[in-house]
Scaffold this active site. Structure first.
Site, short mmCIF file in Angstrom:
data_model
loop_
_atom_site.label_atom_id
_atom_site.label_comp_id
_atom_site.label_asym_id
_atom_site.label_seq_id
_atom_site.Cartn_x
_atom_site.Cartn_y
_atom_site.Cartn_z
N ALA A 93 70.30 81.57 101.11
CA ALA A 93 70.42 82.75 101.97
C ALA A 93 70.34 82.30 103.42
CB ALA A 93 69.29 83.73 101.67
N LYS A 94 70.64 83.19 104.31
CA LYS A 94 70.44 82.92 105.75
C LYS A 94 70.41 84.25 106.48
CE LYS A 94 69.98 79.19 108.30
NZ LYS A 94 69.42 77.90 107.88
#
Ligand code: NAD
Length: 418
Positions: free
Chosen positions: A106-107
């Protein structure tokens, strides 16, 4: 500054496609892994110190969560875009798989310039963004961490905001926190320590003596400054070039790294560091040196400058610093590139340790953390080097083949719901 014209998501997709082709993945599996699973865009108001209200845009993207909860940093920068966050989320999926830790990728990011904001404005922005993305984040679902322009204080505000909404402390919702509220020993320097370990292993493979090596580092933040210090202290390398957003400094006889750290803290940048000559960030990448460590941002080595790189070894401490065209040029020139998804995985590895410690409410000593990090980074480097050599390819493709295969296998065994 090297102008960023290349879309990092295109780069991430091109790298994935090449690995998928070599692995012979089915068209269905390629289609699944090419797309992020979830993308959240949030537009939210923040009250500024002068009483005005300004609107900000932020993102949180989860690429794949088949191997475990989503994991990935939060970046504050004027350059943040949805495609950049998508690319960084995808790289996190492969990174966690390369080092074998049970997380997906994720980011997150907010379009803002933290250097132009007061601490109060930054805190209000952080708390509101954390509330907006609380639809996704949580200790079992998605665990953010620091990235460019975010630090333990920002992590503490996010942990506190999430905990206020729950009514009790939830340290495991985020990593990279201050030690006193559930942070881990060794986390602050973990990414840089991992960079040092893979540099040592790669130098060994190239029969290069670290004590005779000159090292140039682009970026003097969490990762770059600590990597330069550890390479100097633990490998006895000579640090000859350093830079930050204001430009670079060069001294072929060696820069006193402790003086540079003090100077940068006192003056806010490296500009004007005594006993060094100024260079631009573009010139810095082309300096004569043995090891080049990009530790700032994406697309620094491209088709336009790769042929002029003089280093024999490149360690990608930053995410996505090399585009595919530069990769080909560097490979043809016999320059070894240790890819980001391996080289900077020390950060997420110790973030994993922090999360485990928070869930168990049982904390480990710094030497225990560093020993476990050493074991994982060394083993992962060796696995990637073996795969690359067996498949007759470079280290990036070796890392991608291992990572994509792991994630594809996990996705396959879980099946297509319903
Ligand atoms: P940071 O904000 O602490 O430092 C960034 C540094 O880069 C600063 O010195 C800044 O001045 C410099 N910089 C910014 N723009 C620049 C430009 N255009 N040219 C040259 N220098 C520039 O960030 P960080 O946490 O050290 O992250 C650096 C890189 O490492 C990023 O690519 C990040 O994604 C990656 N990374 C960080 C971690 C982590 O644990 N912090 C983990 C894995 C990967």
């Amino acid at each position: 500054m090297v102008v960023n014209l290349i879309n990092p998501y295109d780069v991430a997709i091109a790298q994935f496609d090449e690995a998928a082709e070599r692995l012979g993945l089915s068209q269905a599996m390629r289609a699944i892994l090419r797309k992020p699973k979830r993308e959240l865009i949030v537009n939210f108001p923040v009250r500024m110190d002068n009483g005005d209200v300004e609107m900000f845009t932020g993102y949180r993207v989860q690429h794949n969560i088949n191997r475990g909860p989503a994991k990935g940093g939060i970046r504050f920068s004027p350059e943040v875009s949805l495609d950049e966050v998508r690319a960084l989320a995808m790289w996190m999926t492969w990174k966690c798989a390369v080092v074998g830790i049970p997380f997906g990728g994720a980011k997150g990011g907010v379009i803002c310039d933290p250097h132009k904001m007061s601490s109060g404005e930054l805190e209000r922005l952080t708390r509101r963004y954390a509330t907006e993305i609380s639809l996704l984040i949580g200790p079992d679902s998605d665990i953010p961490a620091p990235d460019m322009n975010t630090n333990p204080q920002v992590m503490a505000w996010i942990m506190d905001t999430y905990s206020m909404h729950k009514g009790y402390s939830v340290p495991a919702v985020i990593t990279g926190k201050p030690i006193g509220i559930g942070g881990s020993e060794g986390r602050l320097e973990a990414t840089a320590r991992g960079v040092m370990i893979v540099t040592r292993e790669a130098l060994l493979d190239k029969n290069m003596n670290p004590e005779r090596c000159s090292v140039v580092v682009q970026g003097f933040g969490n990762v770059g400054s600590i990597a330069a210090r550890l390479l100097h202290d633990e490998l006895r390398c000579r640090i000859t070039g350093l830079s930050d957003i204001s430009g670079g400094v060069y001294n072929p006889r060696g820069i006193d790294i402790y003086r540079a750290l003090r100077y940068s803290k006192e003056h806010g940048s490296l500009r004007g560091l005594p006993d060094s000559e100024p260079v631009t960030n573009a010139e810095l990448l082309e300096l004569p040196c043995d090891v080049l460590i990009p530790a700032a941002l994406e697309n620094q080595l491209t088709g336009r400058n790769a042929a002029r790189v003089k280093a024999r070894l490149i360690i990608e401490a930053a995410n996505g610093p090399t585009d595919p065209e530069a990769d080909r040029i560097l490979n043809d020139a016999g320059i070894t590139v240790v890819p980001d998804i391996l080289a900077n995985a020390g950060g997420v590895t110790v973030s994993y340790f922090e999360w485990v410690q928070d869930l168990q409410r049982f904390f480990w000593a710094e030497n225990e953390i560093n020993d476990r990090l050493e074991t994982i980074m060394k083993r992962s480097y060796r696995e990637v080097a073996r795969e690359a050599s067996e498949q007759g390819t470079h280290l990036r493709m070796g890392a991608y083949l291992l990572a994509v295969e792991n994630v594809a296998r996990a996705t396959e065994s879980r099946g297509v719901y319903p």
